[in-house]
Design an enzyme around this catalytic site. Structure first.
Site, PDB file in Angstrom:
ATOM      1  N   CYS A   1      -3.003  32.963  25.553  1.00 50.51           N
ATOM      2  CA  CYS A   1      -3.996  33.934  25.091  1.00 50.51           C
ATOM      3  C   CYS A   1      -3.736  35.348  25.588  1.00 50.51           C
ATOM      4  CB  CYS A   1      -5.399  33.478  25.490  1.00 50.51           C
ATOM      5  SG  CYS A   1      -5.625  33.246  27.269  1.00 50.51           S
TER       6      CYS A   1
ATOM      7  N   GLY B   1     -13.794  32.146  16.609  1.00 56.87           N
ATOM      8  CA  GLY B   1     -13.033  31.253  15.745  1.00 56.87           C
ATOM      9  C   GLY B   1     -13.934  30.319  14.964  1.00 56.87           C
TER      10      GLY B   1
ATOM     11  N   MET C   1     -16.983  35.311  25.979  1.00 56.78           N
ATOM     12  CA  MET C   1     -16.344  35.593  27.262  1.00 56.78           C
ATOM     13  C   MET C   1     -15.155  36.523  27.075  1.00 56.78           C
ATOM     14  SD  MET C   1     -16.215  31.775  28.926  1.00 56.78           S
ATOM     15  CE  MET C   1     -15.902  30.980  27.335  1.00 56.78           C
TER      16      MET C   1
ATOM     17  N   GLY D   1     -16.079  24.483  21.116  1.00 56.71           N
ATOM     18  CA  GLY D   1     -15.499  23.952  19.886  1.00 56.71           C
ATOM     19  C   GLY D   1     -14.278  23.094  20.120  1.00 56.71           C
TER      20      GLY D   1
ATOM     21  N   SER E   1     -16.046  31.941  20.481  1.00 57.16           N
ATOM     22  CA  SER E   1     -14.754  32.602  20.692  1.00 57.16           C
ATOM     23  C   SER E   1     -14.401  33.578  19.581  1.00 57.16           C
ATOM     24  CB  SER E   1     -13.651  31.546  20.793  1.00 57.16           C
ATOM     25  OG  SER E   1     -13.517  30.861  19.558  1.00 57.16           O
TER      26      SER E   1
ATOM     27  N   CYS F   1      -7.482  27.523  32.527  1.00 52.47           N
ATOM     28  CA  CYS F   1      -8.617  28.283  32.000  1.00 52.47           C
ATOM     29  C   CYS F   1      -9.835  27.387  31.823  1.00 52.47           C
ATOM     30  CB  CYS F   1      -8.236  28.949  30.680  1.00 52.47           C
ATOM     31  SG  CYS F   1      -9.563  29.945  29.964  1.00 52.47           S
TER      32      CYS F   1
ATOM     33  N   ASP G   1     -14.042  26.960  14.913  1.00 54.06           N
ATOM     34  CA  ASP G   1     -14.524  25.754  15.580  1.00 54.06           C
ATOM     35  C   ASP G   1     -15.826  25.996  16.337  1.00 54.06           C
ATOM     36  OD1 ASP G   1     -12.292  24.328  14.663  1.00 54.06           O
ATOM     37  OD2 ASP G   1     -11.091  24.982  16.366  1.00 54.06           O
ATOM     38  N   SER G   2     -15.874  27.055  17.130  1.00 56.85           N
ATOM     39  CA  SER G   2     -17.083  27.321  17.905  1.00 56.85           C
ATOM     40  C   SER G   2     -18.242  27.737  17.010  1.00 56.85           C
ATOM     41  CB  SER G   2     -16.813  28.398  18.967  1.00 56.85           C
ATOM     42  OG  SER G   2     -16.375  29.608  18.385  1.00 56.85           O
TER      43      SER G   2
END
EC number: 2.8.1.13
Length: 369
Positions: A195, A11, A33, A123, A9, A98, A13-14
Site C-alpha cells: 500500500c 473500495g 484510516m 471487507g 477503505s 498492518c 468490499d468495505s
C-alpha cells in the site's frame, strides 16, 4: 441496537460490508484510516481519491464517516519492522503486520473506546464460527479471494469484536450488490501490491530508506555470473531483475534466486523453478500465533499455506519450543521465502500461523565465499 464501526477503505468490499450490516439491523458508522503520510510524489498516492470515495459511499448509505490518522503508529509498528526485515535478508508481509498492529489493534481500540462501538467490521473475505465458546476463523466462501492468510494473528478477544459480512459472498456477488446500490466503488479496481509503495518502482522506493550495496551473483558451483543491485531487492524464487538471462550452463532454463548471504553480500542462483536448491520439504517457523490460544505441545497433521493464493499443502507440525515449529511438507514446494507467513489450516478452519525463518533445500547449497 448494536453499534458497528466499519473500516471504509474507499473500495467495493468495505462499502458493501457496511450496507449488509445496515440490512442486519446494526447502527452503522464508517471510519477511514490514513496510515501513510503523503509524500511529494502525489501521483503515486491514492489516499485522497480513496477518502473521496469513502465520503461518497457514506453519503449514499446515509451513515456518518469518521477519519483518523494512524500514520505514526503505522510507521513505527509496520514500516520500520518491514525495513528491518528486508535489511536482514527476509521478505516480510506488510499486510499481515498492518492487520495485526493497525486494523485490529489501533482501529479496534479507537472504535471501542473513542466511538463507543460494540463491534468493528471490515471487507475481508473470511468467516467466523462460534464452536464450544471459542471463535474459529474460517476461509471465505470465494476461494480466489479468501483472506484468512492475512488474519492468522487475531486472538479470541479481537475476534469477539469483529464482523466480516462479505465472507459468505463471492466477489462477483459483492460487485453485483454495489452496482444495484449505485455505489461509486462498483467498478473500482481492487488495490494490489504494497500500500505505501503504490505504483512506484519497488527498488527506487526502498533505496530511499535502506543503504544499498551491489555485490556478486554466483551459481551453486561458485562461478560468478554478474552483479546484483543490493540484497534487499531480491527474494527466494525471484527470476526478474537478475540481468543474467543470456548466461547458461547448457539446460537453457531461466535463473532463479536460491539463497542470499547478507554477511558476504552474495546472491546465489540456479536454473529452473524446480531446481533442488529451490525446493524444500522442511522449514522452521517462529513468532507463532494460535487463534484459539492453545499452545501446541505435540505434533499435528494439518495443511499450510506459504504464500497468498497458493494452494494449501499437507504437512506435519512438530513443536520445538513454545515459539518455534518445524514443518515437514508431504511433498516439496518451490521458493519458500524466509520472512513470509506460514498459515495453518484444518480443512476450512484457520488455526494459526507464524513467520518462516529458515528453509532446508532438498540439496545443500555449498558456501563458496
Amino acid at each position: 441496537m448494536k453499534k458497528v464501526i466499519v473500516g471504509i477503505s474507499g473500495g467495493v468490499d468495505s462499502s458493501v460490508a457496511a450496507w449488509l450490516l445496515q440490512q442486519q439491523g446494526y447502527l452503522v458508522e464508517g471510519l477511514f484510516m490514513k496510515n501513510w503520510e503523503n509524500d511529494d510524489e502525489k501521483e503515486y498516492c491514492s489516499s485522497e481519491e480513496d477518502l473521496s470515495d469513502a465520503w461518497s459511499i457514506c453519503n449514499t448509505l446515509k451513515i456518518p464517516l469518521h477519519t483518523v490518522n494512524f500514520a505514526q503508529e503505522y510507521w513505527e509498528n509496520v514500516f520500520q519492522v518491514f525495513l528491518q526485515a528486508y535489511q536482514s535478508g527476509f521478505t516480510p508481509n506488510p499486510d499481515v503486520l498492518c492487520n495485526k498492529e493497525i486494523k485490529f489493534k489501533h482501529f479496534l481500540d479507537f472504535a471501542l473506546e473513542d466511538l463507543g462501538a460494540d463491534f468493528i467490521a471490515t471487507g475481508h473475505y473470511v468467516r467466523c464460527m462460534n464452536v464450544k465458546k471459542k471463535i474459529t476463523l474460517m476461509k471465505g466462501i470465494d476461494q480466489n479471494k479468501d483472506q484468512s492468510y492475512f488474519l492468522y494473528t487475531l486472538n479470541q478477544q479481537q475476534l469477539k469484536r469483529c464482523l466480516f459480512p462479505i465472507g459468505s459472498l463471492t466477489k462477483l456477488t459483492v460487485r453485483k450488490i454495489a452496482k444495484e446500490l449505485n455505489l461509486i466503488t462498483a467498478n473500482k479496481k481492487d488495490s494490489t501490491g504494497i500500500c505505501f509503495i503504490g505504483k512506484r518502482n519497488f527498488r527506487s522506493f526502498l533505496s530511499n530508506y535502506i543503504a544499498i550495496q551491489p555485490g556478486d551473483i554466483i551459481n551453486i558451483h561458485g562461478n560468478k555470473l554478474g552483479l546484483h543491485q543490493g540484497i534487499p531487492f531480491y527474494t527466494i524464487g525471484q527470476r526478474k531483475g537478475l540481468n543474467i538471462g543470456g548466461i547458461s550452463n547448457g539446460n537453457g532454463k531461466p535463473w532463479y534466486v536460491v539463497d542470499k548471504n547478507i554477511t558476504h553480500n552474495v546472491l546465489i542462483v540456479a536454473q529452473g523453478i524446480n531446481h533442488p536448491c529451490l525446493m524444500s520439504r522442511i522449514f522452521i517457523v517462529q513468532k507463532i500465533f494460535w487463534i484459539k490460544g492453545n499452545i501446541l505441545k505435540s505434533p499435528i497433521q494439518c495443511s499450510v499455506k506459504i504464500r497468498y493464493q497458493q494452494s494449501d499443502v499437507q504437512c506435519q507440525i512438530y513443536p520445538i519450543s513454545v515459539d518455534t515449529l518445524k514443518i515437514i511438507l508431504k511433498q516439496p514446494v518451490t521458493a519458500i521465502a524466509p520472512g513470509q507467513s506460514a498459515v495453518f489450516y484444518i480443512k476450512k478452519h484457520c488455526i494459526g500461523g507464524g513467520t518462516i525463518i529458515k528453509r532446508f533445500p532438498l540439496i545443500h547449497i555449498k558456501n563458496y565465499y
